[in-house]
Design an enzyme around this catalytic site. Sequence first.
Site, PDB file in Angstrom:
ATOM      1  N   HIS A  38       0.801  -1.290   0.108  1.00  0.00           N
ATOM      2  CA  HIS A  38      -0.086  -0.242   0.226  1.00  0.00           C
ATOM      3  C   HIS A  38       0.822   1.083  -0.068  1.00  0.00           C
ATOM      4  O   HIS A  38       0.159   1.852  -0.643  1.00  0.00           O
ATOM      5  CB  HIS A  38      -0.278   0.175   1.608  1.00  0.00           C
ATOM      6  N   SER A  70      -3.259  -7.208   3.052  1.00  0.00           N
ATOM      7  CA  SER A  70      -3.554  -6.986   4.810  1.00  0.00           C
ATOM      8  C   SER A  70      -4.060  -8.128   5.226  1.00  0.00           C
ATOM      9  O   SER A  70      -3.557  -8.467   7.142  1.00  0.00           O
ATOM     10  CB  SER A  70      -4.312  -5.933   5.110  1.00  0.00           C
ATOM     11  N   LYS A 111     -16.413  -5.774  13.876  1.00  0.00           N
ATOM     12  CA  LYS A 111     -15.462  -5.422  15.178  1.00  0.00           C
ATOM     13  C   LYS A 111     -14.263  -6.924  15.158  1.00  0.00           C
ATOM     14  O   LYS A 111     -14.009  -5.863  16.500  1.00  0.00           O
ATOM     15  CB  LYS A 111     -16.850  -5.781  15.975  1.00  0.00           C
ATOM     16  N   ARG A 167      -2.722  -5.711  -8.030  1.00  0.00           N
ATOM     17  CA  ARG A 167      -1.614  -6.618  -8.032  1.00  0.00           C
ATOM     18  C   ARG A 167      -1.647  -8.039  -9.318  1.00  0.00           C
ATOM     19  O   ARG A 167      -1.017  -8.551  -9.151  1.00  0.00           O
ATOM     20  CB  ARG A 167      -1.868  -7.414  -6.610  1.00  0.00           C
TER      21      ARG A 167
HETATM   22  N1  COA Z   1      -0.311  -4.086  -1.920  1.00  0.00           N
HETATM   23  C1  COA Z   1      -0.579  -5.103  -0.990  1.00  0.00           C
HETATM   24  N2  COA Z   1      -2.368  -5.096  -0.531  1.00  0.00           N
HETATM   25  C2  COA Z   1      -2.877  -4.214  -1.121  1.00  0.00           C
HETATM   26  C3  COA Z   1      -2.696  -4.366  -2.085  1.00  0.00           C
HETATM   27  C4  COA Z   1      -1.203  -3.636  -2.183  1.00  0.00           C
HETATM   28  N3  COA Z   1      -0.910  -3.064  -3.432  1.00  0.00           N
HETATM   29  N4  COA Z   1      -3.682  -3.564  -2.955  1.00  0.00           N
HETATM   30  C5  COA Z   1      -4.402  -4.333  -2.771  1.00  0.00           C
HETATM   31  N5  COA Z   1      -4.054  -4.784  -1.181  1.00  0.00           N
HETATM   32  C6  COA Z   1      -3.794  -6.408   0.018  1.00  0.00           C
HETATM   33  C7  COA Z   1      -5.957  -5.599   0.646  1.00  0.00           C
HETATM   34  O1  COA Z   1      -4.575  -5.601   2.148  1.00  0.00           O
HETATM   35  C8  COA Z   1      -6.952  -6.351   1.172  1.00  0.00           C
HETATM   36  O2  COA Z   1      -6.724  -7.219   1.772  1.00  0.00           O
HETATM   37  P1  COA Z   1      -7.551  -7.745   2.437  1.00  0.00           P
HETATM   38  O3  COA Z   1      -8.669  -8.244   2.213  1.00  0.00           O
HETATM   39  O4  COA Z   1      -6.476  -9.028   3.106  1.00  0.00           O
HETATM   40  O5  COA Z   1      -7.872  -6.681   3.834  1.00  0.00           O
HETATM   41  C9  COA Z   1      -6.907  -6.588  -0.755  1.00  0.00           C
HETATM   42  O6  COA Z   1      -6.401  -6.699  -1.220  1.00  0.00           O
HETATM   43  C10 COA Z   1      -8.497  -5.990  -1.346  1.00  0.00           C
HETATM   44  O7  COA Z   1      -7.951  -4.710  -1.510  1.00  0.00           O
HETATM   45  P2  COA Z   1      -9.065  -3.613  -1.494  1.00  0.00           P
HETATM   46  O8  COA Z   1      -9.849  -4.359  -3.182  1.00  0.00           O
HETATM   47  O9  COA Z   1      -8.360  -2.516  -1.592  1.00  0.00           O
HETATM   48  O10 COA Z   1      -9.897  -3.820  -0.618  1.00  0.00           O
HETATM   49  P3  COA Z   1      -9.920  -2.828   0.482  1.00  0.00           P
HETATM   50  O11 COA Z   1     -10.785  -3.943   1.932  1.00  0.00           O
HETATM   51  O12 COA Z   1      -8.885  -2.567   1.303  1.00  0.00           O
HETATM   52  O13 COA Z   1     -11.312  -1.658   0.250  1.00  0.00           O
HETATM   53  C11 COA Z   1     -12.993  -0.734  -0.788  1.00  0.00           C
HETATM   54  C12 COA Z   1     -12.315  -1.505  -0.241  1.00  0.00           C
HETATM   55  C13 COA Z   1     -12.698   0.990   0.532  1.00  0.00           C
HETATM   56  C14 COA Z   1     -12.189   0.196  -1.923  1.00  0.00           C
HETATM   57  C15 COA Z   1     -14.506  -0.697  -0.626  1.00  0.00           C
HETATM   58  O14 COA Z   1     -14.750  -1.950   0.006  1.00  0.00           O
HETATM   59  C16 COA Z   1     -15.457   0.424  -1.457  1.00  0.00           C
HETATM   60  O15 COA Z   1     -15.468   0.738  -1.747  1.00  0.00           O
HETATM   61  N6  COA Z   1     -15.637   0.675   0.233  1.00  0.00           N
HETATM   62  C17 COA Z   1     -17.198   1.627   0.518  1.00  0.00           C
HETATM   63  C18 COA Z   1     -18.417   0.522   0.110  1.00  0.00           C
HETATM   64  C19 COA Z   1     -19.150   1.005  -1.848  1.00  0.00           C
HETATM   65  O16 COA Z   1     -19.359   1.816  -2.268  1.00  0.00           O
HETATM   66  N7  COA Z   1     -18.979  -0.161  -1.941  1.00  0.00           N
HETATM   67  C20 COA Z   1     -19.201  -0.742  -3.360  1.00  0.00           C
HETATM   68  C21 COA Z   1     -17.910  -1.053  -4.051  1.00  0.00           C
HETATM   69  S1  COA Z   1     -18.616  -0.693  -5.825  1.00  0.00           S
END
Ligand code: COA
Length: 171
Positions: free
Chosen positions: A18, A130, A42, A91
Amino acid sequence: MSHKALYAGSFDPLTLGHLDIIERASKITDDLVVGVIENPNKTAMFSDDERVRMIKECVSGLSNVTVESFSGLLADYVKGNGFDMVVRGLRNVTDFDSEVQMAQLHGVLYENRAETVFLITDPNYSYISSSMVREVFGLGGKVDKWVPKQVLKYMNEKQKFVVLDENGNNV
Ligand code: COA
């Protein structure tokens, strides 16, 4: 034209993958906000406040980067705060498939006010997430090659004071 960009995620915790995306995105935007999605789960390892605090420590050297938390629909946050760019890290092809779908959906929800911009993840970090970092840590493995030292400090502190399950989540 100046660009205000959002890099959103749950960051539980922020990894070096990240951080690499944040550093590179900060070079191609004028203002970059790291948006920490408020976690209704939670059992997450870190609270929203802790995640914001530790990311702020990690990006303190980047003058155009700020850190905020938000809840609700990403598209509403983008439109309501004047972002014209949303940065995503890619990724692998699995990410590509889901990200294309999400970018297309957001193209409609953003009402043409923002573009999704993809940065290819550093290959050193393209296999981590993560939750994998939390799991390795929860089972006693070393994670220092995947997380910034500031994050490792928070993880070690957390382990001292709370009980973590095998996935590294608070019990
Ligand atoms: N390096 C290492 N890990 C990475 C990475 C990178 N460059 N990019 C992504 N990852 C990992 C993240 O750590 C995450 O791991 P986890 O699932 O074990 O936590 C995984 O890849 C997925 O990442 P991401 O797709 O960015 O998911 P997220 O949960 O961190 O965030 C949001 C997603 C916030 C963008 C999405 O949930 C969101 O938009 N939420 C708001 C609600 C909404 O609008 N929903 C409709 C969306 S269509």
